[in-house]
Design a protein around this motif. Sequence first.
Motif, PDB file in Angstrom:
ATOM      1  N   SER A 360     -20.817 -25.752  17.781  1.00 37.95           N
ATOM      2  CA  SER A 360     -20.998 -27.334  17.224  1.00 37.95           C
ATOM      3  C   SER A 360     -20.891 -28.081  19.326  1.00 37.95           C
ATOM      4  N   GLN A 361     -21.365 -29.008  18.749  1.00 35.62           N
ATOM      5  CA  GLN A 361     -21.842 -30.028  19.539  1.00 35.62           C
ATOM      6  C   GLN A 361     -20.605 -30.281  20.447  1.00 35.62           C
ATOM      7  N   ALA A 362     -19.450 -31.172  19.428  1.00 35.85           N
ATOM      8  CA  ALA A 362     -17.882 -30.995  18.912  1.00 35.85           C
ATOM      9  C   ALA A 362     -17.025 -30.758  20.251  1.00 35.85           C
ATOM     10  N   VAL A 363     -17.311 -28.950  20.098  1.00 33.18           N
ATOM     11  CA  VAL A 363     -16.641 -27.612  21.126  1.00 33.18           C
ATOM     12  C   VAL A 363     -17.430 -28.505  22.159  1.00 33.18           C
ATOM     13  N   VAL A 364     -18.557 -28.242  22.376  1.00 30.32           N
ATOM     14  CA  VAL A 364     -19.358 -27.941  23.836  1.00 30.32           C
ATOM     15  C   VAL A 364     -18.893 -29.663  24.992  1.00 30.32           C
ATOM     16  N   SER A 365     -18.834 -30.694  23.978  1.00 31.77           N
ATOM     17  CA  SER A 365     -18.251 -32.037  24.063  1.00 31.77           C
ATOM     18  C   SER A 365     -16.836 -31.728  25.154  1.00 31.77           C
ATOM     19  N   ARG A 366     -15.997 -31.338  24.117  1.00 32.80           N
ATOM     20  CA  ARG A 366     -14.223 -31.027  24.241  1.00 32.80           C
ATOM     21  C   ARG A 366     -13.796 -29.798  25.918  1.00 32.80           C
ATOM     22  N   VAL A 367     -14.930 -29.162  25.774  1.00 36.31           N
ATOM     23  CA  VAL A 367     -15.237 -28.322  26.983  1.00 36.31           C
ATOM     24  C   VAL A 367     -15.500 -28.657  27.870  1.00 36.31           C
ATOM     25  N   ARG A 368     -16.352 -30.449  27.989  1.00 39.15           N
ATOM     26  CA  ARG A 368     -16.602 -30.900  29.300  1.00 39.15           C
ATOM     27  C   ARG A 368     -15.642 -31.588  29.279  1.00 39.15           C
ATOM     28  N   HIS A 369     -15.065 -31.858  27.963  1.00 38.59           N
ATOM     29  CA  HIS A 369     -13.757 -33.090  29.296  1.00 38.59           C
ATOM     30  C   HIS A 369     -13.021 -32.857  29.601  1.00 38.59           C
ATOM     31  N   VAL A 370     -11.937 -31.483  29.300  1.00 36.72           N
ATOM     32  CA  VAL A 370     -11.564 -30.844  29.429  1.00 36.72           C
ATOM     33  C   VAL A 370     -11.254 -30.179  30.875  1.00 36.72           C
ATOM     34  N   ALA A 371     -12.906 -29.887  31.073  1.00 32.03           N
ATOM     35  CA  ALA A 371     -13.099 -29.252  32.023  1.00 32.03           C
ATOM     36  C   ALA A 371     -13.885 -30.066  33.637  1.00 32.03           C
ATOM     37  N   PHE A 372     -14.050 -31.312  33.225  1.00 31.37           N
ATOM     38  CA  PHE A 372     -13.843 -31.874  34.066  1.00 31.37           C
ATOM     39  C   PHE A 372     -12.409 -32.995  34.120  1.00 31.37           C
ATOM     40  N   GLU A 373     -11.579 -32.502  33.643  1.00 29.37           N
ATOM     41  CA  GLU A 373     -10.016 -33.080  33.575  1.00 29.37           C
ATOM     42  C   GLU A 373      -9.655 -32.399  34.367  1.00 29.37           C
ATOM     43  N   ASN A 374      -9.789 -30.951  34.759  1.00 29.87           N
ATOM     44  CA  ASN A 374      -9.116 -30.211  35.454  1.00 29.87           C
ATOM     45  C   ASN A 374     -10.258 -29.710  36.142  1.00 29.87           C
ATOM     46  N   GLY A 375     -11.052 -29.995  36.800  1.00 29.57           N
ATOM     47  CA  GLY A 375     -12.114 -30.208  38.350  1.00 29.57           C
ATOM     48  C   GLY A 375     -13.365 -29.495  37.953  1.00 29.57           C
ATOM     49  N   LEU A 376     -14.274 -29.742  36.758  1.00 29.58           N
ATOM     50  CA  LEU A 376     -15.289 -28.606  37.127  1.00 29.58           C
ATOM     51  C   LEU A 376     -16.219 -29.427  36.230  1.00 29.58           C
ATOM     52  N   LEU A 377     -17.108 -29.965  37.042  1.00 31.69           N
ATOM     53  CA  LEU A 377     -18.528 -30.626  36.533  1.00 31.69           C
ATOM     54  C   LEU A 377     -19.639 -30.182  35.708  1.00 31.69           C
ATOM     55  N   ILE A 378     -19.609 -29.880  34.280  1.00 29.29           N
ATOM     56  CA  ILE A 378     -20.481 -29.096  33.789  1.00 29.29           C
ATOM     57  C   ILE A 378     -21.761 -30.465  32.892  1.00 29.29           C
ATOM     58  N   GLU A 379     -22.016 -29.777  32.791  1.00 31.19           N
ATOM     59  CA  GLU A 379     -23.387 -30.477  31.529  1.00 31.19           C
ATOM     60  C   GLU A 379     -23.523 -29.832  30.258  1.00 31.19           C
ATOM     61  N   SER A 380     -24.575 -30.109  29.345  1.00 30.84           N
ATOM     62  CA  SER A 380     -24.290 -29.761  28.120  1.00 30.84           C
ATOM     63  C   SER A 380     -26.472 -30.119  27.898  1.00 30.84           C
ATOM     64  N   SER A 381     -26.667 -28.983  26.563  1.00 31.83           N
ATOM     65  CA  SER A 381     -27.905 -29.568  26.685  1.00 31.83           C
ATOM     66  C   SER A 381     -28.467 -29.459  25.787  1.00 31.83           C
ATOM     67  N   GLY A 382     -30.037 -28.684  24.735  1.00 29.09           N
ATOM     68  CA  GLY A 382     -30.710 -29.068  23.873  1.00 29.09           C
ATOM     69  C   GLY A 382     -30.374 -29.246  22.894  1.00 29.09           C
ATOM     70  N   PRO A 383     -31.440 -30.021  21.659  1.00 26.82           N
ATOM     71  CA  PRO A 383     -31.225 -30.724  20.391  1.00 26.82           C
ATOM     72  C   PRO A 383     -30.629 -31.411  20.476  1.00 26.82           C
ATOM     73  N   ASN A 384     -29.639 -30.300  19.743  1.00 25.36           N
ATOM     74  CA  ASN A 384     -28.107 -30.977  19.212  1.00 25.36           C
ATOM     75  C   ASN A 384     -26.740 -30.895  20.196  1.00 25.36           C
ATOM     76  N   ARG A 385     -27.078 -30.330  22.160  1.00 26.30           N
ATOM     77  CA  ARG A 385     -26.367 -30.716  22.370  1.00 26.30           C
ATOM     78  C   ARG A 385     -24.896 -29.604  23.048  1.00 26.30           C
ATOM     79  N   ASP A 386     -25.714 -28.324  21.863  1.00 23.09           N
ATOM     80  CA  ASP A 386     -24.481 -27.156  21.792  1.00 23.09           C
ATOM     81  C   ASP A 386     -24.361 -26.342  22.359  1.00 23.09           C
ATOM     82  N   VAL A 387     -25.429 -26.594  23.518  1.00 15.57           N
ATOM     83  CA  VAL A 387     -25.250 -25.485  24.512  1.00 15.57           C
ATOM     84  C   VAL A 387     -24.356 -25.881  26.321  1.00 15.57           C
ATOM     85  N   ILE A 388     -24.262 -24.947  26.764  1.00 12.41           N
ATOM     86  CA  ILE A 388     -23.320 -25.458  27.801  1.00 12.41           C
ATOM     87  C   ILE A 388     -24.020 -24.933  28.993  1.00 12.41           C
TER      88      ILE A 388
END
Length: 419
Positions: A360-388
């Motif tokens: 889901s997009q929700a998983v991806v957006s939480r993963v991105r947030h936690v990753a950033f908090e821990n020192g990693l820049l990562i983005e999502s893509s796809g029409p539903n933004r559910d791909v890391i």
Amino acid sequence: MNTDVFAAHESNVRRYGRSFPTVFKRALGATIWGEDGNPYIDFLVGSGALNYGHNNPNIVEPAIEYLLGENILLSLDMYTVAKREFIEVFVDSILKPRGLSYKIQFPGPTGTNANEAALALARKYTGRSSIMAFTNAFHGMSLGSLAVSGSASTKELGGVARHDVTRVPYDGYPTPAFDSASYIDHVLSDAGSGIDKPAAIILETIQAEGGMNTASAAWLIEIQRICHRHGVVLIVDDIQAGAGRTGEFFSFEFAKINPDIVCLSKSLSGSGSPFSIVLIRPDLDIWNPGEHSGTFRGNNLAFVTARAMCKMWSDGQFTTGVERTTARLQRHVDSLVAKFPWCIEQKRGRGLMAGLKCRSQAVVSRVRHVAFENGLLIESSGPNRDVIKVLPPITITDDELDHGIAILDHALKEQANGY
Ligand SMILES: *Cc1c(COP(=O)(O)O)cnc(C)c1O
């Protein structure tokens, strides 16, 4: 961290600043630091525009020397020493070893400038107006490129209908069982299909913005065969997947195809400096002098850094290193897929261009947030933004790669605890 000035004065359109709410100051290799001194591993790399890492010394040092030497910086499309040296190295280090022969057009400096030039040339060459483009394609933000792009929001932006574009299914769309190449061949052969014969088929070998959808070698070969059979120009938009991203210089090398036109930009300068080129099969180069133009066709600083980048591909130690890093990233990605089946549905991408299709997009957006908090820049893509999107620099060190993956692993594990 003072971000007030951005909120007060920068347009609401800003996006990555919201995803990564810090103020960046310094960067080297795969690491970028906030002004507070916090380091981040960069798996976003300017959306594929920094494949060689930040401030790669092999690339930046010649640029510094060039800047200090009262050399030409902007030259429209006049002849300059820096441009001559770029062309020589591009031909000798990139084209010749791959058995490729192309004329090089220098359009404006962005990716979409290259695509517009390619589409215009294919239309001029064939005298046809329609272009065949794929589901979930992304080709840029100017009107011609928007027209061939697939996403709904991108279409609305153009404010215009997609004139002269026929949308066809990409490899594996809508299901893996559907043979889209046969379908395309069929509609082009059938006078009753209602689909105009196009000037060109434009494709990405991996649809980065579209969700890291990955074309197989067999499909690419088949599309090329169809283009030959029907006299249609094959344009590969290698803006994000090219310039080393998949572990080879061009993303289509693995399929051994020979596109009629190739567009490169993003990492082409090696330095993040804006630069793009259109590679044209020589007999297709029917431009009249000055027929297609643009002010920033002569960004000489980009010629200098692109030359340094291309030279690296003649260095066996460099290419072996990229191969090793590719294998290491793929091992990491496979283990994440095996470890977190409740988050990750499927591995996507190829080489150093990896994608994790999540549930889901929700998983991806939480993963991105936690990753950033821990020192990693990562983005999502796809029409539903559910791909890391996992795009480390192709020159990343093993330690930095392992560290970035460990942060991603931790962020995925957090999601498991949330269910
Ligand atoms: C980024 C991108 C473009 C557009 O490039 P710009 O420099 O943003 O105009 C076109 N095609 C692909 C595949 C891209 O990733």
